[in-house]
Design a protein around this motif. Structure first.
Motif, PDB file in Angstrom:
ATOM      1  N   ASP A  65      45.939  16.061  43.535  1.00  0.00           N
ATOM      2  CA  ASP A  65      45.025  16.807  44.408  1.00  0.00           C
ATOM      3  C   ASP A  65      43.617  16.209  44.311  1.00  0.00           C
ATOM      4  OD1 ASP A  65      44.073  18.742  46.181  1.00  0.00           O
ATOM      5  OD2 ASP A  65      43.793  20.256  44.630  1.00  0.00           O
TER       6      ASP A  65
ATOM      7  N   GLU B 182      49.212  20.609  33.911  1.00  0.00           N
ATOM      8  CA  GLU B 182      50.219  21.304  34.722  1.00  0.00           C
ATOM      9  C   GLU B 182      51.519  20.541  34.860  1.00  0.00           C
ATOM     10  OE1 GLU B 182      48.548  22.595  38.431  1.00  0.00           O
ATOM     11  OE2 GLU B 182      47.257  24.061  37.440  1.00  0.00           O
TER      12      GLU B 182
ATOM     13  N   TYR C 221      46.693  31.739  44.303  1.00  0.00           N
ATOM     14  CA  TYR C 221      48.058  31.301  44.577  1.00  0.00           C
ATOM     15  C   TYR C 221      49.065  32.438  44.370  1.00  0.00           C
ATOM     16  CZ  TYR C 221      46.325  26.497  44.891  1.00  0.00           C
ATOM     17  OH  TYR C 221      45.654  25.353  45.269  1.00  0.00           O
TER      18      TYR C 221
HETATM   19  C1  GCB Z   1      45.380  22.930  39.880  1.00  0.00           C
HETATM   20  C2  GCB Z   1      45.159  21.506  39.520  1.00  0.00           C
HETATM   21  C3  GCB Z   1      43.927  20.950  40.190  1.00  0.00           C
HETATM   22  C4  GCB Z   1      43.912  21.384  41.644  1.00  0.00           C
HETATM   23  C5  GCB Z   1      43.821  22.893  41.688  1.00  0.00           C
HETATM   24  C6  GCB Z   1      43.874  23.449  43.107  1.00  0.00           C
HETATM   25  O1  GCB Z   1      46.019  23.675  39.244  1.00  0.00           O
HETATM   26  O2  GCB Z   1      45.116  21.290  38.143  1.00  0.00           O
HETATM   27  O3  GCB Z   1      43.924  19.562  40.065  1.00  0.00           O
HETATM   28  O4  GCB Z   1      42.898  20.789  42.357  1.00  0.00           O
HETATM   29  O5  GCB Z   1      44.885  23.456  41.005  1.00  0.00           O
HETATM   30  O6  GCB Z   1      42.839  23.508  43.755  1.00  0.00           O
HETATM   31  O7  GCB Z   1      44.957  23.805  43.552  1.00  0.00           O
END
Ligand code: GCB
Length: 606
Positions: A190, A424, A487
């Motif tokens: 991401d 993660e 989420y």
């Molecule tokens: C997470 C990741 C991170 C993402 C974030 C998101 O859990 O570790 O790299 O950017 O979520 O914004 O979904």
């Protein structure tokens, strides 16, 4: 190297240094503090999506005709279908994506070339140093390959003494940022896949035999003894002799006598003022050998865990943190210079932080040195992110190499207290073996810092969540990523979540957050508004206040950052909007909530 040193050391020494040793890579410590010729600036570049400069039409690697030859027409009838001298220019350091529109989404090969003049001296060694190239680099001097490197966020070097000449020289770099399944990270992240030579390049001019590596730090948990270790490299490491280490302010002037392997160490009694975020005291340290004087600024502090506590200099500390990507707050693209680092870390300080999580890969050395100067504790991690190929031994080797490079490079930085192995990752057997092995390796390289990983693999209970991932067994500190209100669950539901843990270890909530477009206002139930994000913060902070093992937080994230996973028009437009600041640095509502929480935390710790 110290690994070799170990084999001859006495048993007592072995016990003492069982893990503060074992540099598996050749690396000149604090490279840019050495005599050097900077290669930063304009380079010539050729975009090569078909790798035409590398493979011939039979798809065999070129031996005589590749672009790395930097060939030039000699007669009007010559056929050479490229020309670096007349090619477009590109700035180094700097990602290519934000320098040219046609490269914004590009993933593939770009060739870089630069001429440089050298007054080559017979009694010197020349090492080319790269702060980072994403992802793969092949380096050629005067048409000859001198080495290649994989991994986009760690520094690497090649000895080019035998390839450079007095006068004009040419360096060519093939940089390739294609994502592949068997890389670290893998294809799926991401963040933006910024390509190219993203950090500084220099040619080091060193004595024929030189101090390659040094470590200067407290002797484990003993805050009254400083250990200095050195290791030579170059033409004649067996020459013996001695290295002078001075810390004038502590009245330390020690002579380290070198053994036959060109290694040595001393322990000096001292009573340094310990480094803390509130008073980030650094000492000038000099290391002198063979006409070279290396200057560093080093802080001394201890870090340990005791049950659920994290002890900084023996005192329990709460880590008021924020996560940060290596993206510039001042210009487009990757951050790399002092102004970038100072601005990002100043923002963290204004937020009330004493801690930063440098996500999701090792950041540039300017950033870490600035954290030393400004007084911010650091979590540093390697990009074992989401779902790399845990079953594959070659992939493990890549992760271990990046880990080794990170630790070798940054081991003298007082600010860094945590090495993070992963982010993660899914809970299964191969992953457990992979990351446990990484943690063991990290401890063998550096037993003075704590090991962690950010995990999103908690279990559910009737009242909330339980930390039960078996990977925690290999960690000193538990990192928890949890996105209640974004989420899953409504923001209001988050405050009621109760956390349990199977482990008696400190917990850092290494991520929570929500997306908001700065300036977009509305109801607190309306996604993407500042009010929604603020509500997520409000209720997550209520949750944090009930976590008894909580010793730190690094919400996601300081500033909006680019991500190809975020296409929503007019809201995201390829930006992950979970920043507390817009990409320009404008504060969103949630900023003030976290700021207030941190003020309260700071007060209660005084
Ligand atoms: C997470 C990741 C991170 C993402 C974030 C998101 O859990 O570790 O790299 O950017 O979520 O914004 O979904």
């Amino acid at each position: 190297s110290f690994k070799r040193f170990l084999s001859t050391a006495s048993l007592v020494c072995t016990a003492l240094f069982a893990s503060a040793n074992g540099f598996a890579i050749d690396y000149v410590q604090n490279a840019l503090a050495r005599e050097n010729i900077s290669l930063n600036g304009q380079w010539n570049r050729i975009i090569d999506p078909y790798e035409n400069g590398y493979y011939n039409h039979r798809y065999q690697p070129h031996t005589t005709e590749g672009y790395f030859k930097n060939a030039k027409m000699k007669t009007p009838s010559d056929l050479i279908e490229y020309n670096f001298a007349t090619a477009e220019k590109i700035r180094v350091p700097g990602d290519w994506n934000t320098q040219e529109e046609q490269l914004f989404l590009y993933e593939g090969t770009v060739w870089y070339q630069k001429d440089f003049a050298l007054t080559k001296q017979a009694d010197k060694r020349y090492i080319v140093h790269f702060g980072a190239v994403n992802y793969q680099a092949m380096v050629y001097i005067n048409g000859v390959k001198v080495g290649s490197h994989e991994g986009g966020f760690t520094s690497f070097q090649f000895d080019i003494t035998d390839y450079v000449k007095r006068g004009e020289n040419s360096i060519v770099v093939k940089a390739d940022n294609r994502r592949e399944r068997n890389q670290i990270p893998t294809v799926n992240t991401d963040w933006w896949n910024y390509g190219g030579i993203t950090r500084s390049v220099a040619i080091l001019e060193l004595p024929a035999t030189y101090v390659e590596d040094y470590t200067v730090q407290l002797s484990g948990s003993d805050a009254t003894a400083i250990v200095a270790k050195v290791a030579l490299a170059g033409s004649n490491v067996k020459q013996g002799g001695s290295v002078k280490v001075s810390i004038p302010e502590l009245n330390i002037q020690e002579v380290i006598t070198l053994n036959k392997k060109g290694e040595g160490q001393i322990t000096a009694k001292a009573n340094p003022q310990l480094w803390t975020p509130e008073a980030p005291k650094l000492y000038d340290v000099t290391i002198a050998f063979n006409g070279e004087l290396i200057r560093d600024r080093i802080g001394f502090r201890t870090i340990a865990v005791d049950g659920e506590d994290i002890l900084l200099n023996g005192k329990s500390v709460f880590l008021r943190g924020i996560s940060i990507h290596e993206e510039s707050p001042l210009h487009d693209g990757r951050a790399w210079n002092e102004d970038d680092a100072r601005t990002l870390l100043r923002w963290a300080k204004e937020l009330g932080c004493n801690f930063v999580r440098l996500a999701h890969y090792p950041h540039n050395e300017t950033m870490v040195k600035m954290a030393d100067e400004m007084g911010l504790l650091v979590w540093s991690e390697i990009p074992v992110y989401w779902t790399v190929m845990f079953e594959d031994k070659a992939v493990y080797a890549k992760a271990e190499k990046q880990l080794t490079e990170m630790i070798t490079h940054d081991k003298n930085r007082a600010s860094i207290i945590l090495w993070s192995m992963a982010n993660e990752t899914p809970s299964h057997k191969a992953r457990l073996t992979f990351i446990t092995k990484l943690a063991k390796k990290a401890r063998s390289l550096d037993d003075t810092r704590l090991i962690t990983a950010a995990m999103d693999t908690q279990g559910n209970t009737a009242n909330g969540k339980i930390i039960d991932d078996p990977l925690v067994a290999a960690m000193d500190v538990i990192g928890v990523n949890s996105y209640c209100g974004w989420y899953g669950g409504t923001p209001e539901s988050c405050g009621n979540i109760l956390w349990e843990s199977k482990y008696n270890k400190p917990v850092i909530v290494s991520e929570f957050g929500a997306g908001a477009l700065q300036g977009l206002h509305g109801d607190k139930d309306e996604r993407w508004t500042e009010e929604y994000q603020a509500s997520v913060y409000e209720h997550n902070i209520a949750m944090l206040e009930k976590m008894t093992a909580l010793r730190g937080v690094t919400p996601w994230i300081l500033k909006d950052f680019r991500s190809p996973r975020r296409p929503l028009p007019d809201i995201q437009d390829f930006w992950n909007r979970k920043g507390l600041l817009s990409e320009q640095g404008i504060r969103k509502k949630a900023w003030y909530l976290l700021n207030a929480y941190y003020s309260k935390k700071e007060e209660s710790s005084n």
